[in-house]
Design a protein around this motif. Structure first.
Motif, PDB file in Angstrom:
ATOM      1  N   LEU A  32       0.809  -1.208   0.000  1.00 34.47           N
ATOM      2  CA  LEU A  32       0.000   0.000   0.000  1.00 34.47           C
ATOM      3  C   LEU A  32       0.849   1.268   0.000  1.00 34.47           C
ATOM      4  CD1 LEU A  32      -2.556  -1.115   2.743  1.00 34.47           C
ATOM      5  CD2 LEU A  32      -2.945  -1.119   0.274  1.00 34.47           C
ATOM      6  N   ASP A  33       0.323   2.287  -0.645  1.00 27.56           N
ATOM      7  CA  ASP A  33       0.874   3.642  -0.588  1.00 27.56           C
ATOM      8  C   ASP A  33      -0.125   4.436   0.242  1.00 27.56           C
ATOM      9  OD1 ASP A  33       2.217   5.998  -1.007  1.00 27.56           O
ATOM     10  OD2 ASP A  33       1.500   6.269  -3.066  1.00 27.56           O
ATOM     11  N   PHE A  34       0.143   4.557   1.535  1.00 29.00           N
ATOM     12  CA  PHE A  34      -0.864   5.050   2.488  1.00 29.00           C
ATOM     13  C   PHE A  34      -0.800   6.555   2.711  1.00 29.00           C
ATOM     14  CE2 PHE A  34      -2.194   6.116   6.836  1.00 29.00           C
ATOM     15  CZ  PHE A  34      -3.526   5.721   6.764  1.00 29.00           C
ATOM     16  N   TYR A  35      -2.008   7.171   2.800  1.00 24.53           N
ATOM     17  CA  TYR A  35      -2.159   8.594   3.119  1.00 24.53           C
ATOM     18  C   TYR A  35      -3.216   8.744   4.199  1.00 24.53           C
ATOM     19  CZ  TYR A  35       0.317   9.387  -1.277  1.00 24.53           C
ATOM     20  OH  TYR A  35       1.250   9.389  -2.283  1.00 24.53           O
ATOM     21  N   PHE A  72       3.162   9.318   8.671  1.00 22.86           N
ATOM     22  CA  PHE A  72       2.173   9.231   7.601  1.00 22.86           C
ATOM     23  C   PHE A  72       2.360  10.345   6.584  1.00 22.86           C
ATOM     24  CE2 PHE A  72      -1.274   7.441  10.700  1.00 22.86           C
ATOM     25  CZ  PHE A  72      -0.650   6.203  10.685  1.00 22.86           C
ATOM     26  N   LYS A  73       2.030  10.051   5.334  1.00 23.62           N
ATOM     27  CA  LYS A  73       1.796  11.122   4.370  1.00 23.62           C
ATOM     28  C   LYS A  73       0.385  11.627   4.619  1.00 23.62           C
ATOM     29  CE  LYS A  73       3.180   8.296   1.153  1.00 23.62           C
ATOM     30  NZ  LYS A  73       3.527   7.648  -0.140  1.00 23.62           N
ATOM     31  N   ILE A  74       0.164  12.909   4.350  1.00 25.54           N
ATOM     32  CA  ILE A  74      -1.095  13.562   4.713  1.00 25.54           C
ATOM     33  C   ILE A  74      -1.850  14.045   3.478  1.00 25.54           C
ATOM     34  CG2 ILE A  74      -2.128  15.514   5.963  1.00 25.54           C
ATOM     35  CD1 ILE A  74      -0.942  13.449   7.846  1.00 25.54           C
ATOM     36  N   LEU A  75      -3.154  13.814   3.487  1.00 23.89           N
ATOM     37  CA  LEU A  75      -4.066  14.379   2.487  1.00 23.89           C
ATOM     38  C   LEU A  75      -5.142  15.159   3.221  1.00 23.89           C
ATOM     39  CD1 LEU A  75      -5.674  12.734  -0.625  1.00 23.89           C
ATOM     40  CD2 LEU A  75      -7.158  13.760   1.103  1.00 23.89           C
ATOM     41  N   THR A  76      -5.396  16.379   2.765  1.00 31.34           N
ATOM     42  CA  THR A  76      -6.497  17.160   3.326  1.00 31.34           C
ATOM     43  C   THR A  76      -7.035  18.084   2.240  1.00 31.34           C
ATOM     44  OG1 THR A  76      -7.215  18.423   5.281  1.00 31.34           O
ATOM     45  CG2 THR A  76      -5.176  19.134   4.210  1.00 31.34           C
TER      46      THR A  76
END
Length: 267
Positions: A32-35, A72-76
């Motif tokens: 997985l490439d998790f965000y 973690f990488k972050i998405l918002t």
């Protein structure tokens, strides 16, 4: 496979850290490439009385802490052009809300950052129309070409979250997934796709029972990743509770979609 998961909105620092702790296993999964996803502000809530979140400054502080502690990488998501630059200093992906997917100034502001831009398809748009939103980002970044590989290499994703079906309901046309994949990598938002906009007299309803079914269908059609809003107790969530997936169910759904992808790759 790209996996985006987290609570709809930052309800509190305590909740965000509890959910983040449960999601560590996905970040450590090499498949997985998790965000990690959560919103600092939900500016498009149905009612003016609805909970919106802690706001830009406090929200970014919490997301920055999550990034630092868990890796973690972050998405918002952003709703205003001025938010793009400060949010990009924390987030790895800027998300453009579906209702704003044609807002040129917002797309251009996001494109001027170095982050990935995830553009949600408007519930009111045919999938092929999303090529114009992709081009706005690419051309701002000085790219004249278009197509899946071009968008992938220049950090542009598209996100399917259902289309308006009558009043207060959404339907997913699976044809939209391969259509949009001609222009950019596609993320399937399985939880917003079961939303019922404005269905609870002042707030949106939904039916999370159908999330696994739609996710499996999208995996069979072929997508680049999945988006799941998830919560410790969706019944108590301050935003989008009816369509959010319980954390206990998330692992099962993710494994099912991975298995479907594996089967397709063998053919």
């Amino acid at each position: 496979m790209i996996l985006i998961a987290g609570p709809c909105v930052i309800e509190s620092r305590d909740l965000i850290f509890k959910v983040a702790n449960k999601l560590v296993k996905f970040n450590e999964d090499k498949r997985l490439d998790f965000y990690f996803k959560s919103s600092f502000d939900k500016a498009n809530r149905t009612s003016i009385k609805s909970f919106r979140g802690p706001g830009l400054e406090e929200g970014l502080k919490i997301l920055s802490e999550v990034k630092s502690k868990f890796g973690f990488k972050i998405l918002t998501d952003i709703h205003e052009s001025y938010q793009a630059k400060p949010v990009s200093e924390v987030a790895d992906v800027l998300q453009i809300p579906a209702f704003l997917c044609r807002q040129t100034d917002l797309l251009v502001a996001a494109a001027k950052t170095e982050t990935i831009v995830n553009i949600k398809k408007g519930q009111f748009l045919a999938p092929d129309q999303m090529k114009h939103s992709v081009k706005k980002v690419l051309e701002t970044r000085g790219v004249d070409e278009s197509g899946f590989e071009v968008a992938k290499n220049n950090g542009v994703w598209l996100c399917e979250r259902g289309s308006t079906f009558g009043y207060g309901n959404l339907v997913v046309d699976m044809r939209s997934l391969p259509i949009m994949r001609e222009f950019a990598p596609v993320i399937f938002d399985a939880t917003h796709s079961v939303q019922m906009p404005g269905g609870l007299d002042g707030k949106s309803g939904g039916d999370a029972r159908f999330v696994p079914y739609l996710a499996r269908a999208a995996a069979a059609v072929g997508v680049d990743g999945f988006f799941y809003e998830t919560h410790l107790n969706p019944c108590e969530a301050l935003c989008d509770g009816p369509n959010m997936l319980n954390l206990k169910e998330l692992e099962k759904v993710v494994e099912q979609t991975l298995k479907i992808r594996e089967i397709l790759s063998e053919k």
